[in-house]
Scaffold this motif. Structure first.
Motif, PDB file in Angstrom:
ATOM      1  N   CYS A  11       0.848  -1.205   0.000  1.00 32.18           N
ATOM      2  CA  CYS A  11       0.000   0.000   0.000  1.00 32.18           C
ATOM      3  C   CYS A  11       0.880   1.251   0.000  1.00 32.18           C
ATOM      4  O   CYS A  11       0.572   2.224  -0.698  1.00 32.18           O
ATOM      5  CB  CYS A  11      -0.946   0.001   1.205  1.00 32.18           C
ATOM      6  SG  CYS A  11      -2.362  -1.103   1.001  1.00 32.18           S
ATOM      7  N   ILE A  14       2.073   1.710  -3.494  1.00 32.71           N
ATOM      8  CA  ILE A  14       0.973   2.197  -4.343  1.00 32.71           C
ATOM      9  C   ILE A  14       0.712   3.686  -4.072  1.00 32.71           C
ATOM     10  O   ILE A  14       0.463   4.467  -4.987  1.00 32.71           O
ATOM     11  CB  ILE A  14      -0.292   1.338  -4.117  1.00 32.71           C
ATOM     12  CG1 ILE A  14      -0.087  -0.043  -4.755  1.00 32.71           C
ATOM     13  CG2 ILE A  14      -1.543   2.011  -4.655  1.00 32.71           C
ATOM     14  CD1 ILE A  14      -0.979  -1.134  -4.184  1.00 32.71           C
ATOM     15  N   ASN A  25       1.029   0.954 -14.732  1.00 37.65           N
ATOM     16  CA  ASN A  25       0.155   1.552 -13.716  1.00 37.65           C
ATOM     17  C   ASN A  25      -1.199   1.820 -14.361  1.00 37.65           C
ATOM     18  O   ASN A  25      -1.279   2.498 -15.378  1.00 37.65           O
ATOM     19  CB  ASN A  25       0.806   2.871 -13.256  1.00 37.65           C
ATOM     20  CG  ASN A  25       0.099   3.489 -12.071  1.00 37.65           C
ATOM     21  OD1 ASN A  25      -0.876   2.923 -11.561  1.00 37.65           O
ATOM     22  ND2 ASN A  25       0.582   4.631 -11.628  1.00 37.65           N
ATOM     23  N   LYS A  48      -4.473  -2.541  -6.567  1.00 39.23           N
ATOM     24  CA  LYS A  48      -4.409  -1.328  -5.740  1.00 39.23           C
ATOM     25  C   LYS A  48      -5.249  -1.453  -4.477  1.00 39.23           C
ATOM     26  O   LYS A  48      -4.941  -0.835  -3.462  1.00 39.23           O
ATOM     27  CB  LYS A  48      -4.835  -0.105  -6.562  1.00 39.23           C
ATOM     28  CG  LYS A  48      -3.776   0.268  -7.612  1.00 39.23           C
ATOM     29  CD  LYS A  48      -4.034   1.596  -8.281  1.00 39.23           C
ATOM     30  CE  LYS A  48      -2.847   1.960  -9.167  1.00 39.23           C
ATOM     31  NZ  LYS A  48      -3.054   3.199  -9.932  1.00 39.23           N
TER      32      LYS A  48
END
Ligand code: 5GP
Ligand code: ZN
Length: 114
Positions: A11, A14, A25, A48
């Motif tokens: 995370c 991301i 992406n 994601k």
């Protein structure tokens, strides 16, 4: 049980809090280089939306996993790979160390059979 979003390294990647080489992406996932490659080419495809285990996958998330599988073969030029192997480690005994679901994409060498 693994980490939650608050303490999740993927995370953080991301969200841009931890730097990484992002090769692809889109709205649903990223593909990055693994920091500790186990083959000449070793990438991670990471949804994601945080979820720890394949076992926790919802219908929406399984759509994203399908999209990842559909997209990877189209990225041969971006990833500079020809043939490749895709792996998910589900759970600690299987070798999972980061508890945010991800696919390993391995290539650049001849693999033996299991
Ligand atoms: P697992 O063992 O959970 O299936 O895979 C986790 C993978 O994440 C490992 O191959 C490890 O090398 C990779 N990894 C762990 N931390 C980082 C990081 O900060 N950046 C990148 N790019 N890869 C990481
Ligand atoms: Zn996460």
């Amino acid at each position: 049980m693994g980490n939650n979003e608050q303490t999740c390294i993927f995370c953080d990647i991301i969200n841009g809090k931890i730097p990484s080489k992002i090769l692809y992406n889109c709205d649903d996932f990223i593909i990055i280089e693994d920091i500790n490659p186990q083959a000449p080419k070793h990438f991670l495809a990471i949804p994601k939306e945080h979820f720890a285990f394949l076992a926790h996958c919802t219908d929406t998330q399984s759509t994203v996993l399908g999209k990842i599988l559909q997209t990877i073969p189209q990225l041969k030029q971006v990833l500079q790979i020809d043939d490749f192997r895709i792996i998910i480690n589900q759970g600690k005994s299987a070798g999972q160390t980061v508890f945010h679901l991800h696919f390993h994409i391995l290539g650049g060498k001849e693999f033996g059979n299991f």
